[in-house]
Motif scaffolding. Structure first.
Motif, PDB file in Angstrom:
ATOM      1  N   UNK A 165       0.838  -1.119  -0.075  1.00 28.39           N
ATOM      2  CA  UNK A 165       0.028   0.092   0.053  1.00 28.39           C
ATOM      3  C   UNK A 165       0.850   1.194   0.080  1.00 28.39           C
ATOM      4  N   UNK A 166       0.084   2.354  -0.396  1.00 27.79           N
ATOM      5  CA  UNK A 166       1.221   3.737  -0.063  1.00 27.79           C
ATOM      6  C   UNK A 166       1.451   3.785   1.297  1.00 27.79           C
ATOM      7  N   UNK A 167       2.891   4.191   1.330  1.00 29.48           N
ATOM      8  CA  UNK A 167       3.264   4.309   2.708  1.00 29.48           C
ATOM      9  C   UNK A 167       2.799   5.699   3.285  1.00 29.48           C
ATOM     10  N   UNK A 168       2.445   5.730   4.481  1.00 28.55           N
ATOM     11  CA  UNK A 168       1.939   7.191   5.098  1.00 28.55           C
ATOM     12  C   UNK A 168       0.950   7.848   4.044  1.00 28.55           C
ATOM     13  N   UNK A 169      -0.140   6.981   3.397  1.00 22.14           N
ATOM     14  CA  UNK A 169      -0.753   7.710   2.529  1.00 22.14           C
ATOM     15  C   UNK A 169      -0.334   8.129   1.435  1.00 22.14           C
ATOM     16  N   UNK A 170       0.960   7.706   0.787  1.00 19.39           N
ATOM     17  CA  UNK A 170       1.235   8.281  -0.488  1.00 19.39           C
ATOM     18  C   UNK A 170       0.549   7.649  -1.632  1.00 19.39           C
ATOM     19  N   UNK A 171       0.130   8.758  -2.247  1.00 19.96           N
ATOM     20  CA  UNK A 171      -0.811   8.530  -3.242  1.00 19.96           C
ATOM     21  C   UNK A 171      -0.144   7.992  -4.611  1.00 19.96           C
ATOM     22  N   UNK A 172       1.303   8.461  -4.731  1.00 16.85           N
ATOM     23  CA  UNK A 172       2.027   8.134  -5.864  1.00 16.85           C
ATOM     24  C   UNK A 172       2.441   6.508  -5.487  1.00 16.85           C
TER      25      UNK A 172
END
Ligand SMILES: [Zn+2]
Length: 267
Positions: A165-172
């Motif tokens: 998944x995206x780490x710490x909410x990373x969208x990229x």
């Protein structure tokens, strides 16, 4: 996915590039360019890419014990570029033989998952024909040769599978996971096998040494755990997060166990 360092450009590539660019430029200006017209002459560096990447797919990190049956991947696709809004654009044909655009990939990541997808961040300006990156273009996909993917993608155990998944909410990071289908069932199975057969035995040995409070044994067990992060190992990014999961920071601090960032895979 971990960071990759390319070595110097192989000497075979520049003459191929000069010849193929001259041929394809004429086709592009006539508007009759497709993947078949671009051809496959870039494969002259396939063996070099395979060896430089320690026989691992640049995206999923699975072992590719043979160079054959795997692909030269173009980070910027050569014939057409599909954006997230469903629009289809001309590909980056002028980068089809550019060393900095080439990677070694398994066919499942290259052909089945990524294929022609090349999403861009909204508001950026795509490269013009024959313009070289970066220009004003901002890809939504992580380029493992330009940035450390571990900063943007995290493997999380959901009770059944190790999900990227995206780490710490990373969208990229999340977008890269989705476009490359890094959570596809086949890979989830391979991730699970890797953790059970490679990570867990080493972690169990470390936990046993910690339970005995046997400092020399802890040290040798931890060196074997850290061996999972060797650039020649498969699924290094997964191992990194699995080690964090099984041996949390307070335990590592208590016993002075260092966990370095995953290495750069390169020549
Ligand atoms: Zn792959």
């Amino acid at each position: 996915m971990i960071r990759i360092a390319r070595g110097p450009e192989p000497a075979e590539l520049p003459p191929v590039r000069a010849r193929e660019l001259a041929r394809v430029r004429a086709l592009a200006s006539a508007g009759s360019l497709d993947a078949n017209a671009v051809g496959g002459a870039y494969a002259v560096v396939k063996d070099a890419l395979w060896k430089q990447q320690a026989m691992r797919c640049c995206y999923c990190e699975r072992p590719a014990m043979e160079c054959a049956y795997n692909d030269v991947e173009h980070f910027r696709p050569k014939a057409r570029a599909d954006r997230l809004d469903g629009t289809v654009h001309a590909g980056y044909w002028w980068l089809a033989w550019t060393w900095e655009n080439l990677l070694f990939s398994c066919p499942n990541c290259n052909r089945s998952a990524k294929n022609d997808a090349f999403p861009l961040e909204s508001g950026c300006v795509p490269l013009a024909a024959e313009e070289h990156p970066p220009g004003q273009e901002r890809p939504s996909l992580l380029d493992p040769c330009e940035e450390d993917p571990v900063e943007s993608i995290q493997f999380v155990f959901d009770g059944q599978h190790w999900q990227p998944v995206g780490r710490n909410g990373s969208t990229r990071g999340q977008r890269t996971v989705e476009v490359l289908q890094l959570g596809r069932p086949e890979l989830l199975t391979l991730y699970g096998i890797h953790v059970e057969e490679q990570v867990r035995p080493r972690i169990d040995a470390a936990h046993e040494a910690i339970a005995r409070e046997d400092v020399p044994l802890i040290g040798s067990a931890w060196r074997r755990v850290r061996g999972l992060l060797s650039p020649r190992m498969p699924f290094v990014a997964l191992s990194f997060d699995a080690i964090h999961h099984f041996v949390p920071a307070p335990v590592r601090i208590q016993w002075g166990l260092e966990l370095p960032r995953p290495p750069v895979r390169g020549p």
